[in-house]
Scaffold this motif. Structure first.
Motif, PDB file in Angstrom:
ATOM      1  N   ARG A  65      33.955 -49.249 -26.381  1.00  0.00           N
ATOM      2  CA  ARG A  65      32.648 -49.907 -26.619  1.00  0.00           C
ATOM      3  C   ARG A  65      31.704 -49.891 -25.484  1.00  0.00           C
ATOM      4  N   ALA A  66      32.236 -49.873 -24.153  1.00  0.00           N
ATOM      5  CA  ALA A  66      31.162 -49.850 -23.117  1.00  0.00           C
ATOM      6  C   ALA A  66      29.982 -48.819 -23.100  1.00  0.00           C
ATOM      7  N   GLU A  67      30.397 -47.597 -23.561  1.00  0.00           N
ATOM      8  CA  GLU A  67      29.594 -46.593 -23.395  1.00  0.00           C
ATOM      9  C   GLU A  67      28.487 -46.542 -24.392  1.00  0.00           C
ATOM     10  N   ALA A  68      28.914 -47.446 -25.786  1.00  0.00           N
ATOM     11  CA  ALA A  68      28.034 -47.606 -26.808  1.00  0.00           C
ATOM     12  C   ALA A  68      27.125 -48.490 -26.640  1.00  0.00           C
ATOM     13  N   PHE A  69      27.519 -49.741 -26.181  1.00  0.00           N
ATOM     14  CA  PHE A  69      26.398 -50.702 -25.565  1.00  0.00           C
ATOM     15  C   PHE A  69      25.435 -50.027 -24.452  1.00  0.00           C
ATOM     16  N   GLU A  70      25.937 -49.629 -23.260  1.00  0.00           N
ATOM     17  CA  GLU A  70      25.119 -48.943 -22.391  1.00  0.00           C
ATOM     18  C   GLU A  70      24.093 -47.685 -22.859  1.00  0.00           C
ATOM     19  N   GLY A  71      24.789 -46.971 -23.785  1.00  0.00           N
ATOM     20  CA  GLY A  71      23.836 -45.906 -24.211  1.00  0.00           C
ATOM     21  C   GLY A  71      22.891 -46.198 -25.160  1.00  0.00           C
ATOM     22  N   ALA A  72      22.953 -47.303 -25.828  1.00  0.00           N
ATOM     23  CA  ALA A  72      21.858 -47.653 -26.846  1.00  0.00           C
ATOM     24  C   ALA A  72      21.027 -48.429 -26.117  1.00  0.00           C
ATOM     25  N   ARG A  73      21.290 -49.177 -24.939  1.00  0.00           N
ATOM     26  CA  ARG A  73      20.270 -49.901 -23.980  1.00  0.00           C
ATOM     27  C   ARG A  73      19.729 -48.950 -23.245  1.00  0.00           C
ATOM     28  N   TYR A  74      20.297 -47.784 -22.858  1.00  0.00           N
ATOM     29  CA  TYR A  74      19.679 -46.835 -21.862  1.00  0.00           C
ATOM     30  C   TYR A  74      18.490 -46.109 -22.752  1.00  0.00           C
ATOM     31  N   VAL A  75      18.858 -45.940 -24.170  1.00  0.00           N
ATOM     32  CA  VAL A  75      17.895 -45.170 -25.261  1.00  0.00           C
ATOM     33  C   VAL A  75      16.552 -46.233 -25.262  1.00  0.00           C
ATOM     34  N   MET A  76      16.788 -47.209 -25.455  1.00  0.00           N
ATOM     35  CA  MET A  76      15.772 -48.540 -25.982  1.00  0.00           C
ATOM     36  C   MET A  76      14.869 -48.568 -24.540  1.00  0.00           C
ATOM     37  N   GLU A  77      15.487 -48.794 -23.349  1.00  0.00           N
ATOM     38  CA  GLU A  77      14.696 -49.093 -22.018  1.00  0.00           C
ATOM     39  C   GLU A  77      13.857 -47.774 -21.896  1.00  0.00           C
ATOM     40  N   GLU A  78      14.232 -46.663 -21.849  1.00  0.00           N
ATOM     41  CA  GLU A  78      13.523 -45.594 -21.787  1.00  0.00           C
ATOM     42  C   GLU A  78      12.505 -45.177 -22.575  1.00  0.00           C
ATOM     43  N   LEU A  79      12.864 -45.303 -24.034  1.00  0.00           N
ATOM     44  CA  LEU A  79      11.955 -45.196 -24.812  1.00  0.00           C
ATOM     45  C   LEU A  79      10.581 -45.967 -24.622  1.00  0.00           C
ATOM     46  N   LYS A  80      10.919 -47.495 -24.171  1.00  0.00           N
ATOM     47  CA  LYS A  80       9.922 -48.366 -23.949  1.00  0.00           C
ATOM     48  C   LYS A  80       8.901 -47.838 -22.863  1.00  0.00           C
ATOM     49  N   ARG A  81       9.621 -47.057 -21.728  1.00  0.00           N
ATOM     50  CA  ARG A  81       8.897 -46.517 -20.527  1.00  0.00           C
ATOM     51  C   ARG A  81       8.069 -45.243 -20.961  1.00  0.00           C
ATOM     52  N   ARG A  82       8.613 -44.564 -21.662  1.00  0.00           N
ATOM     53  CA  ARG A  82       7.897 -43.118 -21.980  1.00  0.00           C
ATOM     54  C   ARG A  82       7.422 -42.448 -23.224  1.00  0.00           C
ATOM     55  N   LEU A  83       8.147 -43.309 -24.378  1.00  0.00           N
ATOM     56  CA  LEU A  83       7.506 -42.701 -25.786  1.00  0.00           C
ATOM     57  C   LEU A  83       6.139 -43.009 -25.931  1.00  0.00           C
ATOM     58  N   PRO A  84       5.440 -41.828 -26.128  1.00  0.00           N
ATOM     59  CA  PRO A  84       3.937 -41.920 -26.565  1.00  0.00           C
ATOM     60  C   PRO A  84       3.751 -42.464 -27.916  1.00  0.00           C
ATOM     61  N   VAL A  85       3.952 -43.748 -27.902  1.00  0.00           N
ATOM     62  CA  VAL A  85       3.613 -44.715 -29.107  1.00  0.00           C
ATOM     63  C   VAL A  85       2.941 -45.804 -28.751  1.00  0.00           C
ATOM     64  N   TRP A  86       1.895 -46.369 -29.681  1.00  0.00           N
ATOM     65  CA  TRP A  86       1.260 -47.367 -29.401  1.00  0.00           C
ATOM     66  C   TRP A  86       1.121 -48.504 -30.279  1.00  0.00           C
ATOM     67  N   LYS A  87       1.081 -49.750 -29.840  1.00  0.00           N
ATOM     68  CA  LYS A  87       1.214 -50.763 -30.854  1.00  0.00           C
ATOM     69  C   LYS A  87      -0.185 -51.597 -31.144  1.00  0.00           C
ATOM     70  N   HIS A  88      -0.581 -51.732 -32.402  1.00  0.00           N
ATOM     71  CA  HIS A  88      -1.851 -52.567 -32.662  1.00  0.00           C
ATOM     72  C   HIS A  88      -1.746 -53.596 -33.405  1.00  0.00           C
ATOM     73  N   GLU A  89      -1.638 -54.822 -32.732  1.00  0.00           N
ATOM     74  CA  GLU A  89      -1.112 -55.902 -33.640  1.00  0.00           C
ATOM     75  C   GLU A  89      -2.305 -56.674 -34.108  1.00  0.00           C
ATOM     76  N   HIS A  90      -2.099 -57.247 -35.523  1.00  0.00           N
ATOM     77  CA  HIS A  90      -2.822 -57.574 -36.340  1.00  0.00           C
ATOM     78  C   HIS A  90      -2.427 -59.094 -36.418  1.00  0.00           C
ATOM     79  N   TYR A  91      -3.349 -60.086 -35.826  1.00  0.00           N
ATOM     80  CA  TYR A  91      -3.002 -61.508 -35.745  1.00  0.00           C
ATOM     81  C   TYR A  91      -3.460 -62.392 -37.032  1.00  0.00           C
ATOM     82  N   THR A  92      -2.978 -63.515 -37.258  1.00  0.00           N
ATOM     83  CA  THR A  92      -3.300 -64.235 -38.772  1.00  0.00           C
ATOM     84  C   THR A  92      -4.794 -64.625 -38.577  1.00  0.00           C
ATOM     85  N   ASP A  93      -5.425 -64.932 -37.486  1.00  0.00           N
ATOM     86  CA  ASP A  93      -6.822 -65.096 -37.257  1.00  0.00           C
ATOM     87  C   ASP A  93      -7.716 -63.991 -37.915  1.00  0.00           C
TER      88      ASP A  93
END
Lengths: 150, 81
Positions: free
Chosen positions: A102-130
Motif C-alpha cells: 500500500r505505501a507505494e500506491a499512496f505515495e505514487g498517487a500523491r506524487y502525481v497529484m502534487e506534480e500536476l498541480k505544479r506543472r500541468l498546463p491547465v487553467w481553472k476559470h471559476e463561475h460564482y453564484t453571483d
C-alpha cells in the motif's frame, strides 16, 4: 503494461480508469478523484471551466507518470485530466495506481497529484453564484529561471 | 523572423486572441521573446520577465534559442487538479 495518461473533454468514468490498473502481483489498488467543490476561498461556486494546452498537457502528464512509475516501482498507473465545462461534483482528475504494497500506491498517487498541480498546463476559470467569474490564481511552473531574463 | 506565440487563460483574455506574433532576430532566445513582447507595450507592458515559456511542449530555460519552426507558447501560472 505501461502508464496511461490522457486529457479529455468528456466526463471521466472512475471505474474505467480503475480498470486500467491492477495485476496479480499487486496487493494494493488505489483510485484518487479530484472533484469540483461548491465553494472556493469562501465564495460559492456553481461550476468551472478548465482550459488546457492539450498537446503539452499530455506530454507533461506522461513525464510525471513516468517519474512516478520509476520512483514507486509500478507501471500500473493511469491518469486523466478534464478540460471544458464542469459542474459541481464532476470529476476533474483521476489517478489510479496499483502496487504490491500500500505505501507505494499512496505515495505514487500523491506524487502525481502534487506534480500536476505544479506543472500541468491547465487553467481553472471559476463561475460564482453571483454571476461573476475569474481565473483561479495559479502556481508558477518550475524551471522558470528567476531573474535570468534580460 | 516572426514567431507565432500561443496564448492561454488570462493572457488570451488580455490579448483577445489565442496567439500573438513576435518579431525576433535569428538566434533569439526565450528571454528575448519575453523582452520583445514587453517592448510591444499595451497589454504586454506589464508581462513579468519571469513568465514561463514552452518550446515544443516543454518548459524552456531563458537562454534557449528559438527556431523558426518551433511551437512557442506563453504559460501563465497553472491551476490544474
Amino acid at each position: 503494461m505501461a502508464v496511461s495518461v490522457w486529457i479529455t473533454a468528456e466526463r471521466i468514468v472512475p471505474s474505467r480508469v480503475l480498470d486500467m490498473v491492477g495485476d496479480e502481483a499487486d496487493g494494493a489498488v488505489l483510485l484518487f478523484l479530484g472533484t469540483v467543490r461548491n465553494r472556493n476561498d469562501g465564495r460559492p461556486v456553481d461550476g468551472l471551466t478548465y482550459q488546457a494546452y492539450p498537446e503539452m498537457a499530455e506530454s507533461v502528464l506522461e513525464e510525471i507518470a513516468t517519474e512516478a512509475s520509476t520512483r514507486f516501482g509500478t507501471d500500473r498507473l493511469a491518469v486523466v485530466h478534464r478540460h471544458g465545462d464542469l459542474e459541481i461534483g464532476d470529476v476533474s482528475v483521476a489517478v489510479a495506481i496499483s502496487t504490491p504494497h500500500r505505501a507505494e500506491a499512496f505515495e505514487g498517487a500523491r506524487y502525481v497529484m502534487e506534480e500536476l498541480k505544479r506543472r500541468l498546463p491547465v487553467w481553472k476559470h471559476e463561475h460564482y453564484t453571483d454571476g461573476r467569474s475569474d481565473w483561479v490564481a495559479g502556481t508558477e511552473p518550475p524551471g522558470v529561471p528567476r531573474g535570468a531574463a534580460r | 523572423m516572426r514567431v507565432r506565440t500561443l496564448l492561454f487563460a488570462s493572457h488570451r483574455d488580455l490579448a483577445r486572441a489565442d496567439s500573438v506574433e513576435v518579431e525576433l532576430d535569428r538566434g533569439a532566445t526565450v528571454s528575448d521573446l519575453v523582452a520583445a513582447l514587453r517592448a510591444q507595450g499595451g497589454v504586454w507592458a506589464d508581462l513579468p520577465v519571469t513568465t514561463a515559456v514552452a518550446v515544443n511542449h516543454r518548459y524552456a530555460p531563458a537562454d534557449l534559442p528559438i527556431g523558426e519552426d518551433d511551437e512557442v507558447a506563453l504559460i501563465p501560472p497553472v491551476a490544474g487538479g
